[in-house]
Design an enzyme around this catalytic site. Structure first.
Site, PDB file in Angstrom:
ATOM      1  N   SER A 160       0.835  -1.195   0.000  1.00 51.22           N
ATOM      2  CA  SER A 160       0.000   0.000   0.000  1.00 51.22           C
ATOM      3  C   SER A 160       0.879   1.257   0.000  1.00 51.22           C
ATOM      4  O   SER A 160       1.776   1.373  -0.838  1.00 51.22           O
ATOM      5  CB  SER A 160      -0.929  -0.063   1.227  1.00 51.22           C
ATOM      6  N   ARG A 192     -11.709   6.041  10.225  1.00 48.91           N
ATOM      7  CA  ARG A 192     -11.309   4.647  10.179  1.00 48.91           C
ATOM      8  C   ARG A 192     -12.427   3.750   9.642  1.00 48.91           C
ATOM      9  O   ARG A 192     -12.168   2.784   8.930  1.00 48.91           O
ATOM     10  CB  ARG A 192     -10.894   4.189  11.587  1.00 48.91           C
ATOM     11  N   ASP A 206      -8.863  -6.120  -4.738  1.00 46.04           N
ATOM     12  CA  ASP A 206      -8.437  -4.861  -4.125  1.00 46.04           C
ATOM     13  C   ASP A 206      -8.913  -3.713  -5.008  1.00 46.04           C
ATOM     14  O   ASP A 206      -8.396  -3.507  -6.092  1.00 46.04           O
ATOM     15  CB  ASP A 206      -6.901  -4.863  -3.998  1.00 46.04           C
ATOM     16  N   HIS A 258      -8.138  -5.013  -0.277  1.00 50.98           N
ATOM     17  CA  HIS A 258      -6.813  -4.421  -0.055  1.00 50.98           C
ATOM     18  C   HIS A 258      -6.091  -5.083   1.119  1.00 50.98           C
ATOM     19  O   HIS A 258      -4.875  -5.270   1.097  1.00 50.98           O
ATOM     20  CB  HIS A 258      -6.989  -2.922   0.197  1.00 50.98           C
ATOM     21  N   ASP A 259      -6.845  -5.437   2.135  1.00 54.31           N
ATOM     22  CA  ASP A 259      -6.242  -6.048   3.329  1.00 54.31           C
ATOM     23  C   ASP A 259      -5.546  -7.369   3.039  1.00 54.31           C
ATOM     24  O   ASP A 259      -4.804  -7.873   3.883  1.00 54.31           O
ATOM     25  CB  ASP A 259      -7.309  -6.278   4.407  1.00 54.31           C
TER      26      ASP A 259
END
Lengths: 377, 200
Positions: free
Chosen positions: A156, A226, A321, A354-355
């Protein structure tokens, strides 16, 4: 329950390096001095050729692997990758994690004291860019006696730093692994960051960034920031599989309290984050993400921007992602290829969004393991 | 890719000059590129879409880029490569003409090898009522990765119709050169192709 896994680097201790030489920042500001907190795993070899720098993303830190003696539950954020016998094998490599400048886990940042005023920097902390982070990491490398990294690795935003390393210090990095990264953010991606920033900036407890002096924390803003981020780090599929439409009470109770499990999850993640993260660091870091665009100075030509690089590259992306989509990784790959660079690219099938770059998918880790094993530091 | 086809590698190496930029489509574990790096000192990149082969290439120290060849080579610049190779994979691609066009767009020359469906043993098998299974067509009909079944003669016609010039063609029967009626006697053929010059 024991937190130290068989292949863990075990208990680690952060260290601190002080830099008194002023740092001129890309934004024009100057930091007269600063400190960086870092951790190392494994041993630096005799010719100092086996060092690997791991760059962290938005919410990461210098704590890449292992645990702390006084906090055994605090396992490093990339512990599944880094350790003895793991893909980034600390029996062969000397691995370094560093908390970036402007961070909130020990390195100099907005909550530090501004020597010019004797007060906390707060909103007056200068804007930091990816290039600035790389410059400070290079000084840390000098401090540790590392002339050239065997590899610089990041996911990232960490991948952006790794790419920038290859442009800023081509002679100091042999390999770059840029994972779930991008050569620049898209408008949609900047838009998500802006919503997150607005959540913080409009929180009455933010006080224009000087909340420390008011004894407040813009927790509501951070929490919202968040929550938004979390949605974008996961895929539609993974959210659906994890939570679906599960209702806490098994039926609608017509309330704004938690009903759907996804609401509970987001609130929990937001609360947890707002207790440990600094709002000013969040603002600075999302801006650093937005500003990163090495092709900008080359009329948008990424191939021209990457012409300076000499490192061998591994680029990895994940199929679901959508925050750092495979298309963005491919831009990096082809810009390198068209410079004649050694580059390999793996697009990992994953439902985790993405994680996924933080998870231990078998194929993903096999790719990384092979890439590191091939290196002969 | 079966090591049986090393003779395919040697033919290809013979057409490549030292230091060239080479793209190998469907590069498998990278053996051919490894060979070309060793004997011709090429700058090589492989294209694969199989996860196990991606890892194998990295293990072999070969640049490998994950691409679905059915989607073409859109991200590659025109004329970047000296040679674009597709060794024993053309028959696994649906869009035959599309990939040939792309190979000749991104490379100055293309090298293509494929199993010859018109090989005598294959014809005998069909005549006997069964789909051929041979050294060059090792799979059963129900598990073959091949989706296009064509002969040397078929491929010659396609090239002629598509503005593709055949610079060289070598045919083989299980490793031995075949010069007499290759469409009947060869199990495999290797072509060196170039885009036919436009006439004014």
């Amino acid at each position: 329950m024991t937190m130290v896994q068989p292949q863990s680097v075990g208990i680690v201790t952060p260290r601190r390096a002080v830099f008194d030489e002023p740092l001129r920042l890309k934004s024009g500001g100057v930091l007269p001095s600063y400190e960086l907190v870092y951790e190392t795993y494994g041993e630096l070899n005799a010719d100092r050729s086996n060092a690997v720098l791991v760059c962290h993303a938005l919410s990461g830190s210098h704590h890449v692997a292992g645990t702390y003696a006084d906090d055994p539950g605090n396992v490093g954020w990339w512990d599944n990758l880094v350790g003895p016998g793991k893909p980034l094998d600390t029996r062969r490599f000397f691995v370094i994690g560093v908390n970036n400048l402007g961070g909130c886990f020990g390195s100099t940042g907005p909550a530090s004291i501004n020597p010019a005023t004797g007060r906390r920097w707060g909103a007056d902390f200068p804007f930091i860019t990816v290039e600035d982070w790389v410059a400070t990491q290079a000084r840390l490398a000098d401090h540790l006696g590392i002339e050239r990294f065997a590899a610089v690795v990041g996911g990232s935003l960490g991948g952006m730093q790794a790419i920038s390393w290859a442009m800023q210090f081509p002679e100091r990095v042999a390999n770059v692994a840029a994972i779930a990264s991008a050569p620049k953010l898209t408008a949609q991606n900047i838009a998500f960051n802006e919503v997150a920033r607005q959540a913080i900036l409009t929180d009455p407890d933010f006080h224009g960034g000087h909340f420390y002096e008011h004894g407040t924390v813009p927790a509501r803003g951070l929490r919202l920031a968040r929550m938004i981020g979390h949605i974008t780090y996961l895929s539609d599929d993974s959210l659906d599989r994890k939570f679906g439409r599960s209702l806490r009470h098994g039926r609608a109770i017509y309330s704004y309290d938690v009903e759907f499990e996804i609401e509970s999850y987001l609130r929990y993640q937001g609360d947890k984050f707002s207790k440990v993260f600094d709002a000013n660091t969040y603002l600075l870091t999302t801006k650093a993400l937005d500003y990163f665009d090495p092709a900008f100075e080359h009329g948008g030509d990424l191939t021209a921007a990457l012409a300076r690089t000499t490192a061998d590259f591994l680029v990895v992306s994940f199929s679901t992602d959508w925050r750092f989509a495979p298309e963005r990784s491919r831009e990096i790959v082809y810009a390198l290829l068209h410079n004649g660079r050694n580059v390999s690219y793996a697009e990992i099938e994953s439902s985790a969004g993405h994680d996924a770059f933080l998870l231990a998918d078998a194929h993903y880790h096999a790719v990384l393991r092979s890439y590191f094993e091939r290196m002969r530091p | 890719m079966s090591p049986t086809y090393r003779y395919d590698f040697d033919v290809i190496a013979g057409w490549i000059a030292p230091g060239e930029r080479v793209l190998d489509l469907g590069c498998g574990d990278g053996s051919l590129l490894r060979h070309l790096m060793e004997v011709r000192d090429v700058r090589g990149w492989g294209v694969e879409n199989d996860p196990a082969n991606i890892v194998a290439c990295i293990d072999n120290g070969i640049n490998v880029i994950q691409v679905d060849l059915e989607k073409g080579l859109a991200d590659f610049q025109d004329g970047f490569f000296d040679h674009v190779i597709m060794s024993l994979s053309l028959q696994t691609i649906h869009n035959t003409l599309g990939i040939l066009d792309e190979m000749l767009r991104v490379g100055h020359e293309a090298v293509v090898s494929f199993p010859n469906f018109g090989y005598r043993k294959h014809r005998e098998s069909i005549a006997a009522g069964r789909m051929p299974v041979s050294e060059s067509l090792p799979h059963q009909w129900f598990d073959t990765p091949n989706v296009r079944f064509f002969t040397i003669a078929d491929f010659d016609v396609l090239c002629a119709q598509s503005g593709i010039t055949v610079l060289d063609r070598l045919a083989f029967e299980d490793g031995r050169r075949v010069d007499d009626d290759p469409n009947l006697n060869a199990s495999m053929a290797v072509y060196r192709l170039v885009r036919a010059r436009q006439t004014a």
